[in-house]
Design a protein around this motif. Structure first.
Motif, PDB file in Angstrom:
ATOM      1  N   PHE A 296      -2.949  -0.036  -1.242  1.00  9.89           N
ATOM      2  CA  PHE A 296      -3.357   0.063   0.020  1.00  9.89           C
ATOM      3  C   PHE A 296      -2.175   0.855   0.859  1.00  9.89           C
ATOM      4  O   PHE A 296      -1.083   0.744   0.459  1.00  9.89           O
ATOM      5  CB  PHE A 296      -3.258  -1.408   0.686  1.00  9.89           C
TER       6      PHE A 296
ATOM      7  N   THR B 260      -4.574  -1.481  -7.574  1.00 15.56           N
ATOM      8  CA  THR B 260      -5.134  -1.276  -6.185  1.00 15.56           C
ATOM      9  C   THR B 260      -3.854  -0.832  -5.393  1.00 15.56           C
ATOM     10  O   THR B 260      -2.838  -1.617  -5.531  1.00 15.56           O
ATOM     11  CB  THR B 260      -5.835  -2.504  -6.027  1.00 15.56           C
TER      12      THR B 260
ATOM     13  N   VAL C 299      -7.462   2.769   0.862  1.00 17.18           N
ATOM     14  CA  VAL C 299      -7.363   2.124  -0.421  1.00 17.18           C
ATOM     15  C   VAL C 299      -7.659   3.110  -1.361  1.00 17.18           C
ATOM     16  O   VAL C 299      -8.598   3.858  -1.210  1.00 17.18           O
ATOM     17  CB  VAL C 299      -8.333   0.895  -0.384  1.00 17.18           C
TER      18      VAL C 299
END
Length: 687
Positions: free
Chosen positions: A680, A678, A670
């Motif tokens: 991932f 964000t 991450v």
């Protein structure tokens, strides 16, 4: 004009000075006292200047057999008149290899008849006589007279002047090489001797001592000119850095002395400041040498060596009085070397005269000191051995005393261990069962939340199917009732259009159901080859359908950019679907959270990209939501850790995702900027 001037110098009384008379009865002469000298501080005097009456009147008679003007960066002209009453071949020798530049002019009644240049700064290969002195042929015929003018340029001004026959020069050079070879061989034997003990006992003091002896050999070889003989070529640069090498000797001498005397143990505070001071001095000497301030480096070296050995000598006496026996050998070795070092300094400053002993006493003193320092190490190792044996005996006695207690408690401990092992096995089984239940509950909870949202969305395609079915039924009734062919054709077109829409919404419902079936399977799966992009799309369909009912105010945009290669990977489709679904659900949660804070000006975006790099397929799932704090990123994949408010998350979702990716031999990472985005990153090995 120059020829007339030379004739004038030959016949004017008192100007030519004392003569060096060569005859068949002698084969070697020190000619220092028969020479005259003139200092040229500017370094600009030429041979014509020195031959002029003005400068001839300034020549001063030399008082030493071996001229010695101490250490100073300057230039000296030396005049020597030679009369040859023999039939031998003669060589003029300057016996100091540390001189930078030597210019020798040959002058007879006709004027300057030749010039030869040598010196430490010139290549050794250019020398006619391969020796550690500077030797010049003396081309003077029998019954002839010649005047030699020697210009010396250096920062070391000790240069014994010798006139010798070629035979004597070769003999002396051979004897000198044999002596230095034996001496250096002795030091090399000391290195091998201590290397053997270092490899045997692994005592680092032996290593420090070996390095110390090595640089001592290097220093002696440099002073005596043997580095030029042995290492001429690739290491020729060393010939101009004697102060640097001497400083290295001081550094390793200090390291060895401090360790062998254990000054940190017996004089901790003094040892600390002492090491800092002397190591700083060594560094300063090295810097001065590298920047060509060799005069100052040499003077500081001489002062440093004297101060270092005097200080270590006093410290050794103090430590010996504390009861440390190996310091005795160090004291004896230091005393011997200290005396010889003082004598050598007296020789360098001109207090002691030149002789074979004074010429070689530094080498002799170093060899003697190395031998005694070896004995210091041997005594130290003996003490270590005795202490080790005593400690081992004490340990054996202690072990024997404890053995009885151990045997008595062994049976009791075995019983307790069995009981405790049984309890631990039960606890472990219970923990495994609990863990499996928690993971399954998390999966079911996620499935339940998803089902609630998807069920609502399923209502739309089902309503479409029902509505268009009713309308189609009515159209069929109208078709049967009418007889107008045109109207029948229009009704058939409407029926066909309705059936297409029924089929479309039926497929949409089927796709949702298919994705739900993939997610709802919980049996153990095997790795199979397939395209993970289809799995990603199924999870995206379910997640978007669920979020529309759960966050009805969230208007978001989904951007996809998949690799065109469509690589195949080994995967468990159902488990991988749950991973994508969990990550999409978290992303929509972050988008909704940020929408609540920013309002209508915020544009939620979910980006999904894939690419292949180095046999790895990477998926990047990026949202421009609230982000994750940096202090939480390190713990984000830990079980039961969550950034959501209490009651909104169990903290098992990402932990299960991480374990699932490891089971796929992949990885999950991450990247996040708090308040901005964000990402991932999933990686899977390509089949």
């Amino acid at each position: 004009m120059l020829n007339k001037l030379c004739l004038l110098l030959f016949f004017i009384p008192g100007v030519s000075g004392a003569q060096v008379v060569l005859n068949n009865d002698s084969d070697q002469l020190l000619v220092g006292k028969s020479s005259f000298y003139l200092e040229d501080k500017s370094g600009l005097f030429t041979i014509d200047d020195v031959l002029s009456p003005e400068y001839q009147s300034k020549l001063v008679r030399q008082e030493r057999e071996a001229p010695n003007f101490g250490n100073k960066q300057t230039h000296y002209w030396n005049k020597i008149e030679v009369v040859n009453n023999s039939d031998k071949e003669w060589v003029f020798v300057v016996d100091n290899y540390s001189l930078d530049t030597l210019d020798l002019y040959y002058i007879d009644e006709s004027g300057v008849v030749g010039k030869v240049r040598q010196g430490r700064l010139f290549s050794f290969n250019e020398k006619k006589y391969k020796s550690n002195t500077f030797a010049f042929d003396l081309p003077i015929a029998p019954k002839d007279t010649m005047i030699l003018y020697l210009r010396v340029s250096s920062y070391i001004m000790q240069f014994p002047l010798i006139i010798t026959t070629k035979e004597k020069f070769i003999e002396t050079n051979y004897e000198r090489n044999v002596f230095q070879g034996v001496l250096l061989g002795f030091l090399l034997m000391i290195i091998l001797y201590n290397l053997f003990f270092y490899l045997t006992v692994k005592d680092r003091n032996y290593f420090y001592f070996i390095i110390y002896v090595f640089f001592t050999i290097l220093m002696i070889s440099e002073f005596k000119g043997y580095t030029a003989i042995l290492w001429n070529g690739p290491l020729e640069f060393m010939r101009g850095h004697a102060p640097f090498i001497t400083a290295l000797v001081g550094v390793f001498s200090l390291i060895y002395s401090r360790n062998v005397l254990e000054t940190k143990k017996y004089m901790p505070r003094f040892d600390f400041y002492f090491a800092i001071f002397f190591n700083s001095v060594c560094v300063i000497v090295m810097i001065l040498d590298l920047f060509d301030y060799k005069l100052y480096a040499s003077i500081m070296n001489q002062t440093f060596v004297f101060a270092l050995f005097f200080s270590m000598y006093i410290m050794a006496i103090y430590i010996y009085r504390k009861g440390y026996f190996p310091a005795l050998y160090y004291i004896i070795g230091s005393t011997l070397f200290f005396i010889i070092a003082c004598l050598y300094v007296f020789y360098l400053t001109g207090i002691m005269p030149y002789s074979r002993f004074t010429e070689n006493m530094l080498s002799i003193g170093s060899a003697s000191e190395m031998l005694l320092f070896s004995l210091t190490l041997a005594a130290k190792v003996k003490i270590y051995k005795e202490e080790k044996e005593r400690a081992q005996n004490e340990l054996v006695a202690t072990l024997q005393e404890n053995e009885k207690l151990i045997l008595e408690q062994k049976e009791v401990l075995e019983i307790k261990v069995k009981e405790r092992t049984s309890e631990l096995e039960e606890t472990l089984d219970h923990l495994k069962t609990t863990q499996d239940q928690l993971v399954q509950q998390e999966k079911l909870a996620s499935l339940g939340q998803l089902t609630a949202g998807v069920a609502h969305e399923m209502q739309n395609p089902l309503n479409f199917v029902n509505n268009f079915s009713e309308i189609t039924t009515e159209l069929i009734d109208e078709y049967n009732e009418t007889s107008d062919l045109n109207e029948k054709e229009l009704i058939l077109n409407d029926i066909k259009s309705n059936l297409v829409k029924i089929n479309e919404h039926g497929k949409r419902a089927g796709s949702i159901v298919k994705s739900m079936l993939h997610v709802s399977k919980t049996e153990q799966q095997q790795l199979t080859k397939g395209d993970p992009h289809s799995v990603c799309e199924d999870a995206l369909i379910l997640a978007t359908q669920s979020v529309k009912s759960k966050y009805n105010a969230l208007k978001f945009e989904v951007k996809t950019n998949y690799t065109k290669a469509s690589p195949q990977v080994m995967m468990m489709p159902n488990d991988l679907t749950r991973v994508f679904l969990n990550l999409f659900t978290n992303a929509f949660y972050a988008l909704e959270d940020k929408r609540k804070k920013l309002g209508p000006d915020y544009n939620p975006v979910l980006e999904i990209t894939s690419e292949t790099q180095s046999s790895q397929l990477f998926f990047r799932i990026k949202d421009n939501g609230v982000g994750i704090p940096q202090d939480a990123i390190k713990k984000i994949f830990e079980p039961f850790y969550t950034t959501k408010p209490t009651g909104e998350g169990t903290g098992l979702g990402l932990s299960i995702c991480f374990d699932t990716m490891k089971a796929h031999k992949g990885d999950l990472q991450v990247e996040s900027v708090a308040g901005e985005s964000t990402t991932f990153i999933l990686s899977l090995p390509v089949s």
